[in-house]
Design an enzyme around this catalytic site. Structure first.
Site, PDB file in Angstrom:
ATOM      1  CB  CYS A  68      17.589  11.362  54.919  1.00  0.00           C
ATOM      2  SG  CYS A  68      18.281  11.473  56.602  1.00  0.00           S
ATOM      3  CG  HIS A 125      15.580  15.426  54.622  1.00  0.00           C
ATOM      4  ND1 HIS A 125      14.769  14.758  55.439  1.00  0.00           N
ATOM      5  CD2 HIS A 125      16.756  15.267  54.827  1.00  0.00           C
ATOM      6  CE1 HIS A 125      15.537  14.054  56.371  1.00  0.00           C
ATOM      7  NE2 HIS A 125      16.699  14.384  56.279  1.00  0.00           N
ATOM      8  CG  ASN A 161      16.696  14.401  60.028  1.00  0.00           C
ATOM      9  OD1 ASN A 161      15.932  13.875  59.552  1.00  0.00           O
ATOM     10  ND2 ASN A 161      17.663  14.947  59.413  1.00  0.00           N
TER      11      ASN A 161
HETATM   12  O1  UT7 Z   1      19.209  13.869  57.535  1.00  0.00           O
HETATM   13  C1  UT7 Z   1      20.630  13.751  57.311  1.00  0.00           C
HETATM   14  C2  UT7 Z   1      21.144  14.904  56.898  1.00  0.00           C
HETATM   15  N1  UT7 Z   1      21.625  15.919  57.742  1.00  0.00           N
HETATM   16  C3  UT7 Z   1      21.770  17.102  57.800  1.00  0.00           C
HETATM   17  O2  UT7 Z   1      21.382  17.409  56.590  1.00  0.00           O
HETATM   18  C4  UT7 Z   1      22.409  17.937  58.768  1.00  0.00           C
HETATM   19  C5  UT7 Z   1      23.269  18.831  58.128  1.00  0.00           C
HETATM   20  N2  UT7 Z   1      24.261  19.580  59.206  1.00  0.00           N
HETATM   21  C6  UT7 Z   1      23.617  20.651  59.782  1.00  0.00           C
HETATM   22  O3  UT7 Z   1      22.247  20.782  59.638  1.00  0.00           O
HETATM   23  C7  UT7 Z   1      24.346  21.556  60.708  1.00  0.00           C
HETATM   24  O4  UT7 Z   1      25.860  21.334  60.455  1.00  0.00           O
HETATM   25  C8  UT7 Z   1      24.304  21.102  62.416  1.00  0.00           C
HETATM   26  C9  UT7 Z   1      22.790  21.467  63.030  1.00  0.00           C
HETATM   27  C10 UT7 Z   1      24.370  19.789  62.455  1.00  0.00           C
HETATM   28  C11 UT7 Z   1      25.418  22.147  63.147  1.00  0.00           C
HETATM   29  O5  UT7 Z   1      25.186  23.191  62.966  1.00  0.00           O
HETATM   30  P1  UT7 Z   1      26.549  23.928  62.851  1.00  0.00           P
HETATM   31  O6  UT7 Z   1      26.269  25.511  62.610  1.00  0.00           O
HETATM   32  O7  UT7 Z   1      27.248  23.334  61.581  1.00  0.00           O
HETATM   33  O8  UT7 Z   1      27.231  23.631  64.070  1.00  0.00           O
HETATM   34  P2  UT7 Z   1      28.743  23.263  64.468  1.00  0.00           P
HETATM   35  O9  UT7 Z   1      28.433  21.797  64.299  1.00  0.00           O
HETATM   36  O10 UT7 Z   1      29.766  23.885  63.547  1.00  0.00           O
HETATM   37  O11 UT7 Z   1      28.972  23.668  66.100  1.00  0.00           O
HETATM   38  C12 UT7 Z   1      28.971  25.036  66.323  1.00  0.00           C
HETATM   39  C13 UT7 Z   1      29.200  25.065  67.672  1.00  0.00           C
HETATM   40  C14 UT7 Z   1      30.117  24.131  68.388  1.00  0.00           C
HETATM   41  O12 UT7 Z   1      30.930  24.836  69.513  1.00  0.00           O
HETATM   42  P3  UT7 Z   1      32.356  25.567  69.364  1.00  0.00           P
HETATM   43  O13 UT7 Z   1      33.337  24.388  68.623  1.00  0.00           O
HETATM   44  O14 UT7 Z   1      32.098  26.443  68.157  1.00  0.00           O
HETATM   45  O15 UT7 Z   1      32.480  26.074  70.625  1.00  0.00           O
HETATM   46  C15 UT7 Z   1      29.495  22.959  68.911  1.00  0.00           C
HETATM   47  O16 UT7 Z   1      30.242  22.373  69.969  1.00  0.00           O
HETATM   48  O17 UT7 Z   1      28.103  24.696  68.541  1.00  0.00           O
HETATM   49  C16 UT7 Z   1      28.348  23.736  69.731  1.00  0.00           C
HETATM   50  N3  UT7 Z   1      26.887  22.781  69.670  1.00  0.00           N
HETATM   51  C17 UT7 Z   1      25.991  23.007  70.314  1.00  0.00           C
HETATM   52  N4  UT7 Z   1      25.888  24.075  71.228  1.00  0.00           N
HETATM   53  C18 UT7 Z   1      24.725  23.875  71.786  1.00  0.00           C
HETATM   54  C19 UT7 Z   1      26.901  21.782  68.720  1.00  0.00           C
HETATM   55  N5  UT7 Z   1      25.656  20.955  69.177  1.00  0.00           N
HETATM   56  C20 UT7 Z   1      25.072  21.956  70.193  1.00  0.00           C
HETATM   57  C21 UT7 Z   1      23.854  21.992  70.913  1.00  0.00           C
HETATM   58  N6  UT7 Z   1      23.904  22.763  71.880  1.00  0.00           N
HETATM   59  N7  UT7 Z   1      23.110  21.108  70.801  1.00  0.00           N
END
Ligand code: UT7
Length: 320
Positions: free
Chosen positions: A110, A244, A274
């Site tokens: 990235c 980014h 992204n």
């Molecule tokens: O370019 C490379 C650099 N990348 C980044 O900078 C990405 C950095 N990370 C992020 O932007 C965030 O961590 C994410 C967008 C990837 C995830 O967001 P989050 O707020 O950290 O969510 P999470 O992974 O903690 O997931 C929360 C919940 C989970 O369910 P439970 O376990 O709380 O029941 C996931 O299973 O959201 C669920 N979930 C979804 N639900 C609906 C994960 N993906 C989805 C989805 N739709 N697409």
């Protein structure tokens, strides 16, 4: 001697997929994706190759700069995966553009566009080049597990480019690496060596989202402050931050931590998602084509991602 930006270009595939489109085959929703990331839609390749996108972005940057293919002294492409392992994406693009200069790829994930600018800076410093085409191009859609909702909704395909010429537009640049395969990786496609006894892993993007999130916010703030200091500037001097485009919440958090007026942070994540290394370059081209930048404006580019890598630079905009 370093470089100034002479022109910019970008390209994306024809097919758009909205969050609602993805909800048809994935257990997800527009509400979750929009509120957690700021993404509304992304472009995905259907019939286009990555070289098609990269060459189109390059062609537009050359038109914008008024530079012909035969004037180019170097083409550097930043990508995590070209259409071939060899030849490099840059070699394929060189032929498509009708250029004859050396061409090679780098993989800064990235942070790739900033890494490529840093490579180009070295060639200018050594007096080896007068015109360089830098392209960041990614086809993330082919690297994702489309059954994994936690990653596949985040990424999109696209390419951004800049033509660089001799000048003093680059005020400072910094790249960092913290080797790490746990937080973010895309394993290679396995070959069929009869001798291979290593553990097989599927060739899909894996990301520990929360780990990368924490890394990203810290990296952005540290890098932006560092490149400003190196350039002898303060946060108040910044006209535009081009971060980014990984997650709107990362940008919002960085806004609160940095002493830069919030309206100076630029975003286009809602339409693109992204696009890895291409994101900052596409954003710069969009703003350039809107006539946003004026000569003398101070731009700060800041990127982070797989590696783990980070890259940031301060560019003083010059008249195109
Ligand atoms: O370019 C490379 C650099 N990348 C980044 O900078 C990405 C950095 N990370 C992020 O932007 C965030 O961590 C994410 C967008 C990837 C995830 O967001 P989050 O707020 O950290 O969510 P999470 O992974 O903690 O997931 C929360 C919940 C989970 O369910 P439970 O376990 O709380 O029941 C996931 O299973 O959201 C669920 N979930 C979804 N639900 C609906 C994960 N993906 C989805 C989805 N739709 N697409």
């Amino acid at each position: 001697m370093s470089f100034q930006i002479l022109g910019t270009g970008s390209a994306h595939p024809a097919c758009t997929q909205t969050n609602d489109d993805l909800s048809v085959f994935l257990d997800t929703s527009d509400e979750w994706i929009s509120t957690r990331t700021g993404i509304k839609s992304r472009f995905v390749c259907t019939t286009e190759t990555l070289a098609d996108l990269a060459a189109e972005a390059g062609r537009r940057a050359m038109e914008n700069a008024g530079v012909r293919a035969e004037e180019l002294d170097l083409i550097v492409c930043a990508t995590v995966r070209g259409d071939y392992i060899t030849p490099a994406l840059a070699c394929v693009v060189q032929k498509m553009l009708g250029a004859t200069c050396p061409a090679f790829d780098i993989n800064g994930a990235c942070s790739g566009f900033v890494y490529a600018l840093d490579v180009a800076d070295g060639y200018f410093a050594r007096g080896r080049v007068r015109k360089v085409l830098v392209i960041a191009a990614e086809e993330m859609s082919k690297l994702l597990d489309w059954e994994d909702r936690s990653t596949c909704v985040l990424f999109g395909d696209g390419a951004g480019a800049a033509v660089l010429g001799e000048g003093e537009g680059l005020r400072s640049i910094r790249i960092t690496t913290d080797g790490n395969t746990d937080a973010l990786r895309i394993p290679h496609v396995r070959g069929n060596s009869p001798f291979d006894r290593t553990e097989a892993e599927e060739s899909f993007l894996f990301m520990d989202g929360q780990e990368v999130y924490k890394f990203a916010v810290n990296a952005m703030c540290t890098d932006v402050r560092a490149v400003l200091e190196d350039a002898g500037l303060t946060e108040a001097d910044v006209d535009y931050v081009l971060p980014h485009q990984a997650n709107l919440r990362i940008i919002e958090t960085a806004k609160k931590k940095l002493n830069i007026p919030p309206e100076r942070f630029c975003v286009n994540i809602s339409r693109y998602g992204n696009t890895s290394g291409a994101g900052v370059a596409i954003l710069m081209d969009e703003l350039n084509r809107k006539g946003t930048f004026q000569p003398g404006d101070i731009l700060v580019l800041s990127a982070f991602g797989g590696g783990l890598t980070t890259g940031a630079c301060v560019i003083e905009w010059t008249a195109l």
